[in-house]
Structures are given as structure tokens and as C-alpha cells.
Design a protein around this motif. Structure first.
Motif, PDB file in Angstrom:
ATOM      1  N   GLY A  32       1.120  -1.451   0.118  1.00 60.99           N
ATOM      2  CA  GLY A  32       0.056  -0.310  -0.096  1.00 60.99           C
ATOM      3  C   GLY A  32       1.086   1.446   0.370  1.00 60.99           C
ATOM      4  N   THR A  33       2.389   1.087  -0.206  1.00 66.01           N
ATOM      5  CA  THR A  33       3.168   2.416  -0.350  1.00 66.01           C
ATOM      6  C   THR A  33       2.944   2.854  -1.342  1.00 66.01           C
ATOM      7  OG1 THR A  33       5.176   1.129  -0.456  1.00 66.01           O
ATOM      8  CG2 THR A  33       3.870   1.270   1.715  1.00 66.01           C
ATOM      9  N   ALA A  34       2.230   2.176  -2.864  1.00 71.00           N
ATOM     10  CA  ALA A  34       2.595   2.956  -4.101  1.00 71.00           C
ATOM     11  C   ALA A  34       1.664   4.045  -3.732  1.00 71.00           C
ATOM     12  CB  ALA A  34       2.864   1.859  -5.187  1.00 71.00           C
ATOM     13  N   PRO A  35       2.323   5.047  -4.902  1.00 69.36           N
ATOM     14  CA  PRO A  35       1.678   6.135  -4.694  1.00 69.36           C
ATOM     15  C   PRO A  35       0.122   5.909  -6.137  1.00 69.36           C
ATOM     16  CG  PRO A  35       3.876   6.950  -5.663  1.00 69.36           C
ATOM     17  CD  PRO A  35       3.389   5.278  -5.083  1.00 69.36           C
ATOM     18  N   PHE A  92     -10.477   0.556 -14.391  1.00 66.88           N
ATOM     19  CA  PHE A  92      -9.466   0.491 -13.575  1.00 66.88           C
ATOM     20  C   PHE A  92      -8.779   2.269 -13.914  1.00 66.88           C
ATOM     21  CE2 PHE A  92      -4.200  -0.139 -13.319  1.00 66.88           C
ATOM     22  CZ  PHE A  92      -3.911   0.048 -12.209  1.00 66.88           C
ATOM     23  N   THR A  93      -8.290   2.285 -15.215  1.00 67.33           N
ATOM     24  CA  THR A  93      -8.221   3.195 -15.197  1.00 67.33           C
ATOM     25  C   THR A  93      -8.936   4.964 -14.508  1.00 67.33           C
ATOM     26  OG1 THR A  93      -7.603   2.787 -17.473  1.00 67.33           O
ATOM     27  CG2 THR A  93      -7.245   5.404 -17.130  1.00 67.33           C
ATOM     28  N   ARG A  94      -9.906   4.559 -15.015  1.00 68.26           N
ATOM     29  CA  ARG A  94     -10.763   5.909 -14.072  1.00 68.26           C
ATOM     30  C   ARG A  94     -11.387   5.738 -12.339  1.00 68.26           C
ATOM     31  NH1 ARG A  94     -10.046   6.932 -18.629  1.00 68.26           N
ATOM     32  NH2 ARG A  94     -11.307   6.725 -19.967  1.00 68.26           N
ATOM     33  N   ALA A  95     -10.711   4.369 -12.086  1.00 70.02           N
ATOM     34  CA  ALA A  95     -10.372   4.370 -10.362  1.00 70.02           C
ATOM     35  C   ALA A  95      -9.283   4.611 -10.373  1.00 70.02           C
ATOM     36  CB  ALA A  95     -10.380   3.215 -10.056  1.00 70.02           C
ATOM     37  N   CYS A  96      -8.299   5.087 -11.040  1.00 64.97           N
ATOM     38  CA  CYS A  96      -6.586   6.222 -10.389  1.00 64.97           C
ATOM     39  C   CYS A  96      -7.011   7.363 -10.930  1.00 64.97           C
ATOM     40  CB  CYS A  96      -5.642   4.956 -11.465  1.00 64.97           C
ATOM     41  SG  CYS A  96      -4.972   3.316 -10.971  1.00 64.97           S
ATOM     42  N   LEU A 153      -5.484  -3.741  -4.559  1.00 64.36           N
ATOM     43  CA  LEU A 153      -5.797  -2.964  -4.783  1.00 64.36           C
ATOM     44  C   LEU A 153      -7.414  -3.093  -4.053  1.00 64.36           C
ATOM     45  CD1 LEU A 153      -5.770  -2.543  -8.695  1.00 64.36           C
ATOM     46  CD2 LEU A 153      -5.046  -1.211  -6.931  1.00 64.36           C
ATOM     47  N   ARG A 154      -7.457  -4.100  -3.808  1.00 68.60           N
ATOM     48  CA  ARG A 154      -8.570  -4.571  -2.708  1.00 68.60           C
ATOM     49  C   ARG A 154      -8.837  -3.684  -1.514  1.00 68.60           C
ATOM     50  NH1 ARG A 154      -9.723  -8.594  -6.609  1.00 68.60           N
ATOM     51  NH2 ARG A 154     -11.729  -7.879  -7.933  1.00 68.60           N
ATOM     52  N   GLU A 155      -7.729  -4.530  -0.648  1.00 68.06           N
ATOM     53  CA  GLU A 155      -7.190  -4.184   0.836  1.00 68.06           C
ATOM     54  C   GLU A 155      -6.822  -3.164   0.853  1.00 68.06           C
ATOM     55  OE1 GLU A 155      -4.584  -8.360   1.179  1.00 68.06           O
ATOM     56  OE2 GLU A 155      -6.272  -9.506   0.464  1.00 68.06           O
ATOM     57  N   ARG A 156      -5.779  -2.781  -0.048  1.00 68.91           N
ATOM     58  CA  ARG A 156      -4.888  -1.469   0.238  1.00 68.91           C
ATOM     59  C   ARG A 156      -4.964  -0.215  -0.523  1.00 68.91           C
ATOM     60  NH1 ARG A 156      -1.479  -3.222   4.466  1.00 68.91           N
ATOM     61  NH2 ARG A 156      -0.507  -5.103   3.990  1.00 68.91           N
ATOM     62  N   TYR A 157      -6.153  -0.099  -1.268  1.00 70.57           N
ATOM     63  CA  TYR A 157      -6.367   0.748  -1.830  1.00 70.57           C
ATOM     64  C   TYR A 157      -7.530   1.072  -2.075  1.00 70.57           C
ATOM     65  CZ  TYR A 157      -1.963   1.271  -3.203  1.00 70.57           C
ATOM     66  OH  TYR A 157      -0.141   1.739  -3.697  1.00 70.57           O
ATOM     67  N   GLY A 158      -9.419   0.199  -1.943  1.00 69.63           N
ATOM     68  CA  GLY A 158     -10.393  -0.224  -1.463  1.00 69.63           C
ATOM     69  C   GLY A 158     -10.788   0.405  -3.109  1.00 69.63           C
ATOM     70  N   PHE A 159     -10.402  -0.209  -4.285  1.00 71.74           N
ATOM     71  CA  PHE A 159     -11.056  -0.502  -5.221  1.00 71.74           C
ATOM     72  C   PHE A 159     -12.017  -0.990  -5.493  1.00 71.74           C
ATOM     73  CE2 PHE A 159      -7.611   1.514  -8.189  1.00 71.74           C
ATOM     74  CZ  PHE A 159      -7.473   2.546  -7.314  1.00 71.74           C
ATOM     75  N   THR A 160     -13.256  -0.993  -5.808  1.00 75.02           N
ATOM     76  CA  THR A 160     -13.782  -2.016  -5.891  1.00 75.02           C
ATOM     77  C   THR A 160     -13.016  -3.642  -7.279  1.00 75.02           C
ATOM     78  OG1 THR A 160     -14.900  -0.763  -8.005  1.00 75.02           O
ATOM     79  CG2 THR A 160     -15.528  -0.264  -6.390  1.00 75.02           C
ATOM     80  N   ASP A 161     -14.114  -4.255  -7.301  1.00 78.01           N
ATOM     81  CA  ASP A 161     -14.178  -5.836  -7.692  1.00 78.01           C
ATOM     82  C   ASP A 161     -13.814  -4.952  -9.642  1.00 78.01           C
ATOM     83  OD1 ASP A 161     -14.467  -7.373  -5.778  1.00 78.01           O
ATOM     84  OD2 ASP A 161     -15.952  -7.764  -6.202  1.00 78.01           O
TER      85      ASP A 161
END
Length: 221
Positions: A32-35, A92-96, A153-161
């Protein structure tokens, strides 16, 4: 009973296994340390890589039709997979945080685009069956990276499925391409057309270009 093609694929994959330290970005994503800027760059680079690889695989399939039908089938499957992956990349692109104007104006990094440029070189210059062997060895590492990223992405960044679906796609087992790879390599072995040493050279270069990809992303501010 041994299977010559499967044994060769396994030996080549083991010989080309990347250095555990060759990818500095995925461990940072995992903890989870990657910006978010690095994740956005990863997404944007893939918007260039995926269509380029798809076209290269389509070209390899066309080249193999006459002499290497099993290799042609393998590359057709890969091209279809790239198309499916591309459909999942936008989420994924939009989630970023990347919108359409930013995506359209993005200037790709040379270090990230060396890999697809070399895949295109292989499509033009290498024997299709040799490329099957080289790519199959390379893909084993990519699948592991994608599995790690999808979980993080799910666990550290809270991204959706939905936002993780691009990486889920590559992380899942792909039995049909694996079966086709064995058939393609065996077909070339039986015909005396496989150059295993040359394929290992291709695979070694692919691994180095992939390392360049990840290292370039770590330098994104």
C-alpha cells in the motif's frame, strides 16, 4: 511418461524466472505504499500495451496459419484475451482518477513501451513457435504480479471488483492457452522447426524489457 513439449516449456520457464528483486513496484503496491500516481501511470501505459500486443498476436497468428496451425491457434487465443482485458482496463484507469482527456493526452514512458515494441519485433522477425515458447515462459511471472496487484487494490486501496477486473483476468488460470502452447511447441518439435536456444534468448530479452517496465513506473513522481 515424459512429454517433450511440456518438459521444454517447464524447463524454459524455470530458466527464465525473474530475479525476485527485478520488480520494485509490485511489492510497494502489495503493502500500500505505492502512490496513486504510479497506479495511474500503470493504467495509462497499459492503454498503449494492450492494443499493441493484440495486433502483434494477430499478426503472429496470420503468419503461422500455413506452417504452424497450433501456434496460430495459440496467438488467436492470446489476441482474443487482450481484447477482453482491454474492455476491463477502463474501469481501473478511471478508479485511478484518470479521465478521458488525460488518457488521450498521455505521453507514454519509453521504458514501459520497450516490451510491446519488442513483441512487435518478434511478430515480424521470429518463428511463431519460438515466440510461443518465449512468451509462455514470460507470462508465468506476469500472472503472479497481477494476482498480487488485484488483492492489494482491494485490501490497501479500496478499489471495487470492477476496477480490479483487469488484473483478475490475467491472474486467473488459462488452461486453453496453456494447452495450445504445448500443442504448438510439440508441433514445431516434430517438424524440426523449433529453435529452443533462440526462444530462450527471446524470453530473456522479454524478461529484461518487463523489468524496465516496472522500474520506469517506480520513477513516476
Amino acid at each position: 511418461m515424459t512429454h517433450p513439449a511440456r518438459d521444454l516449456l517447464e524447463r524454459t520457464t524455470a530458466a527464465l524466472a525473474p530475479d525476485p528483486h527485478a520488480n520494485p513496484l509490485v511489492p510497494r503496491i502489495a503493502d500500500g505504499t505505492a502512490p496513486l500516481t504510479a497506479l495511474a501511470a500503470l493504467a495509462l501505459e497499459q492503454t498503449w500495451v494492450i492494443p499493441a500486443d493484440r495486433r502483434a498476436f494477430e499478426f503472429l497468428s496470420a503468419r503461422g496459419d500455413a506452417t504452424d496451425p497450433q501456434a496460430a491457434a495459440f496467438f488467436t487465443a492470446l489476441a482474443e484475451g487482450e481484447a477482453l482485458a482491454g474492455e476491463r482496463l477502463t474501469a481501473f484507469t478511471r478508479a485511478c482518477g484518470v479521465d478521458e482527456p488525460r488518457e488521450a493526452s498521455y505521453e507514454p514512458l519509453p521504458g514501459c513501451q520497450a516490451y510491446p515494441a519488442y513483441v512487435a519485433w518478434l511478430a515480424l522477425n521470429a518463428s511463431p513457435a519460438d515466440v510461443v515458447l518465449a512468451l509462455t515462459a514470460n507470462f508465468s511471472a506476469w500472472g503472479g504480479y497481477c494476482a498480487t496487484i488485484a488483492a492489494a487494490l482491494r485490501e490497501r486501496y479500496g478499489f471495487t471488483d470492477e476496477a480490479c477486473a483487469f488484473f483478475d483476468f490475467f491472474a486467473q488460470p488459462a488452461p486453453e492457452p496453456a494447452r495450445l502452447a504445448v500443442a504448438a511447441v510439440q508441433e514445431a518439435l516434430d517438424a524440426g522447426r523449433l529453435n529452443a536456444e533462440r526462444a530462450r534468448t527471446y524470453g530473456r530479452l522479454l524478461q529484461h524489457y518487463e523489468a524496465m517496465f516496472w522500474n520506469a513506473l517506480t520513477r513516476v513522481p
